[in-house]
Design an enzyme around this catalytic site. Structure first.
Site, short mmCIF file in Angstrom:
data_model
loop_
_atom_site.label_atom_id
_atom_site.label_comp_id
_atom_site.label_asym_id
_atom_site.label_seq_id
_atom_site.Cartn_x
_atom_site.Cartn_y
_atom_site.Cartn_z
N GLU A 148 7.42 0.73 16.60
CA GLU A 148 8.58 1.29 15.92
C GLU A 148 8.40 2.80 15.95
OE1 GLU A 148 10.26 -0.80 12.59
OE2 GLU A 148 9.07 -2.59 12.98
N GLU A 177 3.31 -4.93 12.54
CA GLU A 177 2.32 -3.85 12.42
C GLU A 177 1.23 -4.39 11.52
OE1 GLU A 177 0.27 -1.15 10.93
OE2 GLU A 177 2.08 -0.21 10.11
N ASN A 184 0.81 -1.23 0.00
CA ASN A 184 0.00 0.00 0.00
C ASN A 184 0.84 1.27 0.00
OD1 ASN A 184 0.65 -0.89 2.62
ND2 ASN A 184 -0.95 0.35 3.52
N CYS A 199 -3.46 1.27 6.54
CA CYS A 199 -3.87 0.50 7.72
C CYS A 199 -4.43 1.40 8.81
CB CYS A 199 -2.72 -0.33 8.24
SG CYS A 199 -1.39 0.68 8.86
#
Ligand SMILES: NC(=O)C1=CN([C@@H]2O[C@H](COP(=O)(O)OP(=O)(O)OC[C@H]3O[C@@H](n4cnc5c(N)ncnc54)[C@H](O)[C@@H]3O)[C@@H](O)[C@H]2O)C=CC1
Ligand SMILES: O=C(O)/C=C/C=C(\O)C(=O)O
Length: 486
Positions: free
Chosen positions: A467, A254, A155, A288
């Site tokens: 992160e 993630e 993405n 996301c």
């Protein structure tokens, strides 16, 4: 036609098997390039090169030398900005206006920010007493984790890959990257930039291919990889986590989200509409962090729905080169099948389709593209799969709420916990609500406002670890405590 090769030990190499797969432009369905699919042999060569490079010139460089090289990598991306932009937009179909503001600049920034950070973040030190009275001194040092396996999605290909590679290299690791099969080009191109910047051979390696039973799985199964960082679907995260368990390798995940936007009656309506528009439809809904569930206080529900509908209908759908376009296609026809299946399910479940719900009419030359309409629904039950599953398309469901408690309960009702956006001009309320939302990232009166020093990641099934900022340094290094008896 161009073929895209692996980048192993500083050289572009094809697959021994000769297996190639198509890289398709999602704006028109045409094949752009052929990509070499890595077998175990190429993955092993990449991992061995990465392992050896830890002991080579890279491992011996001073922090100043290493970080100066990473600045050159960032400069190299900027110097070839148009090539990266063209490649990213061909692979993803996203508007150039978007990628030129977000994807490519962040690709460069991810190297600069972490190169600077690693030089400035301290480690701890403790003096301690000892029975003989001389004392001891403890101090911690950071050492690279080793070979990091980077598995990245389609993405935001360059942005998300460098979000991992930047800090990994800043911390002195070497990497083997497996980009998404949908978007291999900018990761491959980065090899040239690395070479020109003086990154020693073997430090940055790329293997192309698919996930299961292909390059992704071969990488996670390789015993010489010391840790994995992954962005993508929650189910894939589970598979990678299992593979990483063998040999007790560290992971940073993630994962997916089904993020809630909470719009209170005391919001600034213009800001809430603008922000929700971006959070639902930017990058064709393939972010996301995007908002697929919007909860709006009942007194402003009708106005909000009407205004978001108007805004969505004002979006201009078009190919990357169309300067007016602010929405491109989905990444592939396969992904469109998934998104359209939810569009159908919404109808089956009794939704009111406020706008969209299908495929737009496109000119003949774009008819083979993965186009979908931006879509808004109301009226679905809370347990409809449309409201509970990550669709990853340009769509959202809007539902009214009556109390702050109800809004919080709705936001927290799913097993995901990635991001949330709160729209309220009452900062006390926003602060109170933000504290109760089960998510790793909360925006108040904004969305996707990113400071790279902040912790980034999800709770619940949206991920493990953080992160960003020092959290990236924590993940990409092993802290070692040295205790000196004085
Ligand atoms: N950023 C995000 O949160 C993303 C979420 N998604 C979600 O995932 C859904 C499926 O899209 P996919 O591209 O299939 O996502 P995915 O999670 O399967 O793919 C992401 C990366 O993982 C790799 N991969 C897949 N299976 C693997 C395995 N067994 N071992 C190692 N690597 C593996 C893929 O090749 C790709 O590089 C989307 O519809 C969307 O809902 C997809 C991409 C990004
Ligand atoms: O690091 C960022 O700024 C953006 C992250 C976006 C994702 O992780 C995603 O869409 O997968």
């Amino acid at each position: 036609m161009k073929d895209i090769k692996h980048y192993i030990n500083g050289h572009y190499v094809g697959s021994a098997s000769g297996k190639l797969f198509d890289n398709v432009n999602p704006a028109n369905g045409k094949v752009i390039s052929k990509v070499h699919e890595a077998g175990r042999e190429e993955v092993d060569a990449a991992v061995q090169a990465a392992k050896a490079a830890l002991r080579g010139p890279w491992g011996k460089m001073t922090l100043e030398q290493r970080t100066a090289i990473l600045h050159k990598v960032a400069d190299g991306i900027n110097a070839r900005f148009d090539e990266f932009l063209e490649a990213e937009c061909l692979d993803t179909g996203k508007p150039k206006s978007l990628a030129s503001h977000i994807d490519i600049p962040r690709g460069a920034a991810n190297f600069k920010v972490f190169a600077d950070m690693i030089k400035n973040v301290p480690t701890e030190s403790f003096e301690m007493p000892t029975p003989d009275g001389t004392g001891a001194l403890n101090y911690a040092v950071r050492r690279p984790k080793g070979v990091v396996g980077v598995i990245s999605p389609w993405n935001l290909p360059l942005l998300l890959m460098t979000w991992k590679v930047g800090p990994a290299l800043a911390c002195g690791n070497t990497v083997v990257v497996k980009p998404s099969e949908e978007t291999p080009t900018t990761t491959a191109l980065l090899g040239e930039v690395m070479k020109d910047a003086g990154v020693p051979d073997g430090v940055y390696n790329v293997v192309h291919g698919f996930g299961g039973d292909s390059a992704g799985a071969y990488l996670t199964e390789h015993p010489l990889v010391d840790g994995f960082t992954f962005t993508g679907e929650t189910g894939t995260g589970e598979v990678i986590m299992k593979a990483a368990a063998k040999g007790i390798r560290d992971i940073s995940l993630e994962l997916g989200g089904k993020n809630a936007g909470l719009v209170f009656a005391d919001c600034d309506m213009d800001k809430a509409i603008e922000g929700t528009m971006r959070s639902a439809f930017a990058n064709c809904g393939q972010v996301c962090l995007g908002t697929e569930r919007v909860y709006v206080e009942r007194s402003i529900f009708d106005e909000f729905v009407g205004r978001l509908k108007e805004a969505a209908e004002g979006l201009k759908i078009g190919p990357p080169d169309d300067a007016e376009a602010n929405m491109g296609p989905l990444v592939s026809l396969k992904h469109r099948e998934k998104v359209l299946s939810y569009y159908q399910k919404a109808v089956d479940d009794g939704a009111t389709v406020v706008t969209g719900g299908g495929v737009p009419d496109m000119p003949a030359e774009l008819a083979g593209g993965a186009w979908v309409q931006p879509t808004i629904w109301t009226g679905l039950a809370d347990d409809s799969a449309v409201v509970t599953d990550e669709i990853f398309g340009p769509c959202c469901h809007i539902r009214p709420f009556d109390t702050e408690e109800e809004a919080i309960q709705l936001a927290n009702s799913l097993p995901y916990g990635l991001a949330s956006a709160i729209w309220s001009e009452n900062i006390t309320r926003a602060h109170r609500v933000a504290g109760q939302i089960e998510a790793g990232i909360i925006w108040v009166n904004s969305w996707f406002l990113r400071d790279l020093r902040t912790p980034f990641g999800g709770s619940k099934q949206s991920g493990i670890g953080r992160e960003g900022g020092v959290h990236s340094l924590e993940f990409y290094t092993e802290m070692k405590n040295i205790c000196i008896k004085l």
